[in-house]
Design an enzyme around this catalytic site. Structure first.
Site, PDB file in Angstrom:
ATOM      1  N   ARG A 154       0.844  -1.201   0.000  1.00  8.48           N
ATOM      2  CA  ARG A 154       0.000   0.000   0.000  1.00  8.48           C
ATOM      3  C   ARG A 154       0.874   1.244   0.000  1.00  8.48           C
ATOM      4  O   ARG A 154       0.850   2.054   0.926  1.00  8.48           O
ATOM      5  CB  ARG A 154      -0.970  -0.071   1.152  1.00  8.48           C
ATOM      6  CG  ARG A 154      -2.024  -1.106   0.801  1.00  8.48           C
ATOM      7  CD  ARG A 154      -3.026  -1.322   1.829  1.00  8.48           C
ATOM      8  NE  ARG A 154      -4.355  -1.358   1.239  1.00  8.48           N
ATOM      9  CZ  ARG A 154      -5.451  -1.611   1.908  1.00  8.48           C
ATOM     10  NH1 ARG A 154      -5.395  -1.832   3.188  1.00  8.48           N
ATOM     11  NH2 ARG A 154      -6.617  -1.636   1.311  1.00  8.48           N
ATOM     12  N   GLN A 188      -1.160   2.812  -5.681  1.00 10.61           N
ATOM     13  CA  GLN A 188      -2.560   3.140  -5.376  1.00 10.61           C
ATOM     14  C   GLN A 188      -3.522   2.732  -6.492  1.00 10.61           C
ATOM     15  O   GLN A 188      -4.618   2.239  -6.230  1.00 10.61           O
ATOM     16  CB  GLN A 188      -2.716   4.620  -5.066  1.00 10.61           C
ATOM     17  CG  GLN A 188      -2.597   4.885  -3.580  1.00 10.61           C
ATOM     18  CD  GLN A 188      -2.676   6.351  -3.219  1.00 10.61           C
ATOM     19  OE1 GLN A 188      -2.894   7.204  -4.071  1.00 10.61           O
ATOM     20  NE2 GLN A 188      -2.487   6.644  -1.954  1.00 10.61           N
ATOM     21  N   ASP A 222      -4.481  -0.903  -6.221  1.00  8.49           N
ATOM     22  CA  ASP A 222      -4.905  -1.367  -4.904  1.00  8.49           C
ATOM     23  C   ASP A 222      -6.346  -1.888  -4.960  1.00  8.49           C
ATOM     24  O   ASP A 222      -7.308  -1.163  -4.689  1.00  8.49           O
ATOM     25  CB  ASP A 222      -4.754  -0.208  -3.905  1.00  8.49           C
ATOM     26  CG  ASP A 222      -5.004  -0.635  -2.473  1.00  8.49           C
ATOM     27  OD1 ASP A 222      -5.522  -1.747  -2.260  1.00  8.49           O
ATOM     28  OD2 ASP A 222      -4.705   0.165  -1.564  1.00  8.49           O
ATOM     29  N   SER A 252      -8.447  -1.787  -1.755  1.00 10.15           N
ATOM     30  CA  SER A 252      -9.102  -0.502  -1.498  1.00 10.15           C
ATOM     31  C   SER A 252     -10.313  -0.293  -2.404  1.00 10.15           C
ATOM     32  O   SER A 252     -11.358   0.170  -1.941  1.00 10.15           O
ATOM     33  CB  SER A 252      -8.121   0.660  -1.680  1.00 10.15           C
ATOM     34  OG  SER A 252      -7.242   0.718  -0.596  1.00 10.15           O
ATOM     35  N   TYR A 284      -1.593  -0.629   9.927  1.00  8.77           N
ATOM     36  CA  TYR A 284      -2.640  -1.572  10.330  1.00  8.77           C
ATOM     37  C   TYR A 284      -2.759  -1.576  11.855  1.00  8.77           C
ATOM     38  O   TYR A 284      -1.854  -1.147  12.563  1.00  8.77           O
ATOM     39  CB  TYR A 284      -2.317  -2.987   9.839  1.00  8.77           C
ATOM     40  CG  TYR A 284      -2.447  -3.122   8.353  1.00  8.77           C
ATOM     41  CD1 TYR A 284      -3.704  -3.262   7.763  1.00  8.77           C
ATOM     42  CD2 TYR A 284      -1.332  -3.079   7.520  1.00  8.77           C
ATOM     43  CE1 TYR A 284      -3.842  -3.373   6.390  1.00  8.77           C
ATOM     44  CE2 TYR A 284      -1.455  -3.189   6.151  1.00  8.77           C
ATOM     45  CZ  TYR A 284      -2.716  -3.345   5.591  1.00  8.77           C
ATOM     46  OH  TYR A 284      -2.847  -3.446   4.235  1.00  8.77           O
TER      47      TYR A 284
HETATM   48  P1  NAD Z   1      -8.799  -3.235   7.391  1.00 10.66           P
HETATM   49  O1  NAD Z   1      -9.857  -3.746   6.461  1.00 10.66           O
HETATM   50  O2  NAD Z   1      -7.601  -4.067   7.645  1.00 10.66           O
HETATM   51  O3  NAD Z   1      -9.487  -2.878   8.817  1.00 10.66           O
HETATM   52  C1  NAD Z   1     -10.582  -1.970   8.912  1.00 10.66           C
HETATM   53  C2  NAD Z   1     -10.383  -0.981  10.020  1.00 10.66           C
HETATM   54  O4  NAD Z   1     -10.700  -1.594  11.272  1.00 10.66           O
HETATM   55  C3  NAD Z   1      -8.967  -0.414  10.169  1.00 10.66           C
HETATM   56  O5  NAD Z   1      -9.028   0.978  10.073  1.00 10.66           O
HETATM   57  C4  NAD Z   1      -8.540  -0.892  11.568  1.00 10.66           C
HETATM   58  O6  NAD Z   1      -7.721   0.054  12.229  1.00 10.66           O
HETATM   59  C5  NAD Z   1      -9.879  -1.019  12.263  1.00 10.66           C
HETATM   60  N1  NAD Z   1      -9.873  -1.859  13.473  1.00 10.66           N
HETATM   61  C6  NAD Z   1      -9.176  -3.011  13.731  1.00 10.66           C
HETATM   62  N2  NAD Z   1      -9.465  -3.449  14.972  1.00 10.66           N
HETATM   63  C7  NAD Z   1     -10.370  -2.598  15.504  1.00 10.66           C
HETATM   64  C8  NAD Z   1     -11.052  -2.520  16.754  1.00 10.66           C
HETATM   65  N3  NAD Z   1     -10.860  -3.413  17.717  1.00 10.66           N
HETATM   66  N4  NAD Z   1     -11.929  -1.498  16.941  1.00 10.66           N
HETATM   67  C9  NAD Z   1     -12.134  -0.567  15.983  1.00 10.66           C
HETATM   68  N5  NAD Z   1     -11.502  -0.579  14.798  1.00 10.66           N
HETATM   69  C10 NAD Z   1     -10.633  -1.579  14.554  1.00 10.66           C
HETATM   70  O7  NAD Z   1      -8.333  -1.792   6.953  1.00 10.66           O
HETATM   71  P2  NAD Z   1      -8.043  -1.173   5.508  1.00 10.66           P
HETATM   72  O8  NAD Z   1      -9.224  -0.429   5.069  1.00 10.66           O
HETATM   73  O9  NAD Z   1      -7.492  -2.222   4.614  1.00 10.66           O
HETATM   74  O10 NAD Z   1      -6.914  -0.112   5.880  1.00 10.66           O
HETATM   75  C11 NAD Z   1      -5.798  -0.472   6.688  1.00 10.66           C
HETATM   76  C12 NAD Z   1      -4.784   0.648   6.727  1.00 10.66           C
HETATM   77  O11 NAD Z   1      -4.150   0.809   5.475  1.00 10.66           O
HETATM   78  C13 NAD Z   1      -5.347   2.014   7.080  1.00 10.66           C
HETATM   79  O12 NAD Z   1      -4.402   2.673   7.877  1.00 10.66           O
HETATM   80  C14 NAD Z   1      -5.457   2.698   5.760  1.00 10.66           C
HETATM   81  O13 NAD Z   1      -5.468   4.105   5.852  1.00 10.66           O
HETATM   82  C15 NAD Z   1      -4.222   2.170   5.097  1.00 10.66           C
HETATM   83  N6  NAD Z   1      -4.294   2.254   3.630  1.00 10.66           N
HETATM   84  C16 NAD Z   1      -3.261   2.874   2.957  1.00 10.66           C
HETATM   85  C17 NAD Z   1      -3.316   2.962   1.576  1.00 10.66           C
HETATM   86  C18 NAD Z   1      -2.215   3.633   0.810  1.00 10.66           C
HETATM   87  O14 NAD Z   1      -1.451   4.340   1.364  1.00 10.66           O
HETATM   88  N7  NAD Z   1      -2.108   3.367  -0.471  1.00 10.66           N
HETATM   89  C19 NAD Z   1      -4.383   2.435   0.878  1.00 10.66           C
HETATM   90  C20 NAD Z   1      -5.397   1.798   1.595  1.00 10.66           C
HETATM   91  C21 NAD Z   1      -5.333   1.704   2.977  1.00 10.66           C
END
Ligand code: NAD
Length: 380
Positions: A124, A129, A132, A135, A228
């Site tokens: 990521r 992007q 991805d 996403s 994460y």
């Molecule tokens: P995910 O599907 O792995 O998880 C969903 C969300 O649930 C996350 O935000 C996580 O922090 C939250 N979570 C986990 N345990 C929890 C709890 N006990 N209570 C409440 N919330 C909880 O997440 P995702 O959508 O795949 O994103 C993961 C990370 O990757 C994020 O920081 C996101 O911003 C980042 N991301 C970065 C890029 C990039 O830079 N290209 C792209 C996509 C996502």
């Protein structure tokens, strides 16, 4: 020699997406590639064969001919063992591979010297992007979850001032503000609800607030490696539980998206909390497939308890198949741009950071360490 890129019809139950759409086919054929689409592959996403033909693709009725003649195969769901058996040595398969649950397929790809790129392993980083797919599909899922919540809620979401009285806006709570959660927040806001959200990552607070929602604060920062979430300590879990339970009790719709990659989803809503909820409240548990964030969730089913409806939908992106396929297809188009050079040849070395990280199987070897470990434990 043009590269033959094949797209089979997805056969997994409930899967309506297709790995490419006519708009992308047109671009790929213009670049000199030959695109073969299995008959009816796009029907579930409302891209009929004739649109693919008009974009320059060849429609192939025989699955054996399609898979056997391909140099690259694009898919949404991982191939089955039977499908791998139809591929020739050196064929490149690109899609979600969900390796943990498909070890037999991975072992067969290794043994048949098929190359597999797993889109869920694309790092990521900013440069990746456009590729991805986690996403893009989480965006589709988050939107669909909010719509599903509104559809099952016996209340209006916006505030209404009418001759028949004033209606107070509904309260929507989103637990987990990653990609899907943020999209669910944005969608519920657009529908006029009061939106609250919680995430263990404090950094998510700013994004939540920028969407006009209220971020529930807890004195915990559980941001782990790579953005994460890490697992919480028992004390942190108890505090979190208390705050979340109070917010759940006042919500009309709760959408849970909390996931920890590779592990069972954390339990956020217990049976006891459900008993405190308003009758008519709805829970959409987006983590249903990885064990659920709610104690009563049953994957693929709707359960009723104390007048609360708990939905455990599976494969939400498949419900919005037209656009989720379009987005997925664009992700693959960007990925192919790394894999195929300007002269239309497949690159010889997968040294690019993105290719190297997502390379799951190649030349008779499982390249992804955790999957290799799982396989050696399972001795497949
Ligand atoms: P995910 O599907 O792995 O998880 C969903 C969300 O649930 C996350 O935000 C996580 O922090 C939250 N979570 C986990 N345990 C929890 C709890 N006990 N209570 C409440 N919330 C909880 O997440 P995702 O959508 O795949 O994103 C993961 C990370 O990757 C994020 O920081 C996101 O911003 C980042 N991301 C970065 C890029 C990039 O830079 N290209 C792209 C996509 C996502």
């Amino acid at each position: 020699m043009p590269v033959i890129i094949a797209v089979p019809k997805e056969l997994a139950p409930g899967e309506r997406r297709v790995a490419t759409v006519p708009e992308v086919v047109q671009k790929l054929t213009k670049s000199g590639h030959e695109i073969w689409i299995e008959h009816d592959a796009g029907t579930g996403a409302y891209y009929p064969d004739n649109l693919f033909t008009a974009a320059g693709a060849k429609i192939v009725s025989s699955r054996t001919e399609l898979l056997n003649g391909a140099r690259i195969v694009l898919c949404v769901q991982p191939p089955t063992v039977d499908e791998v058996d139809l591929l020739t040595e050196g064929t490149i398969v690109i899609g979600f591979m969900n390796a943990t649950n498909n070890l037999e397929t991975i072992a067969r790809m290794r043994d048949r010297k098929v190359t597999a790129f797993a889109l869920e392993l694309v790092p990521r980083i900013t440069r990746a992007q456009s590729m991805d797919a986690l996403s893009s599909q989480a965006t589709a899922a988050g939107y669909t979850a909010a719509i599903l919540g509104a559809d099952n809620c016996p209340k209006f979401l916006p505030m209404l001032t009418t001759a028949a009285g004033t209606i107070r806006p509904a309260t929507v709570l989103i637990l987990g503000a990653g990609v899907a959660g943020l999209m669910a927040i944005a969608t519920a806001k657009r529908l006029g609800a009061i939106v609250e959200a919680y995430d263990v990552r404090r950094a998510a607070g700013e994004q939540v607030r920028s969407l006009g929602a209220r971020f529930l604060e807890l004195e915990i920062n559980a941001e782990g490696q790579g953005g994460y979430a890490r697992e919480l300590t028992p004390e942190e879990k108890a505090k979190e539980q208390q705050m979340v339970s109070a917010a759940v009790a006042r919500a009309d719709i709760v959408i849970t998206t909390a996931a920890i990659p590779g592990r069972k989803a954390p339990l956020l809503i217990t049976k006891e909390t459900i008993a405190t909820m308003r009758p008519g409240a709805v829970i959409i548990d987006m983590a249903a497939e990885s064990g659920g964030n709610c104690e009563l969730t049953q994957a693929g089913k709707t359960v009723g308890e104390h007048g609360v409806m708990i939905l455990g939908p599976q494969n939400l992106p498949a419900r919005i198949s037209f656009h989720s396929s379009q987005m997925y297809s664009k992700n693959l188009q960007s990925f192919l741009a790394l894999l195929i050079d300007k002269d239309g040849a497949i690159v010889r070395e997968f040294t690019d950071e993105i290719l190297a990280a997502s390379l799951l199987v190649h030349a008779g070897e499982v390249r992804h360490g955790p999957t290799r470990d799982l396989l050696s434990g399972g001795k497949l």
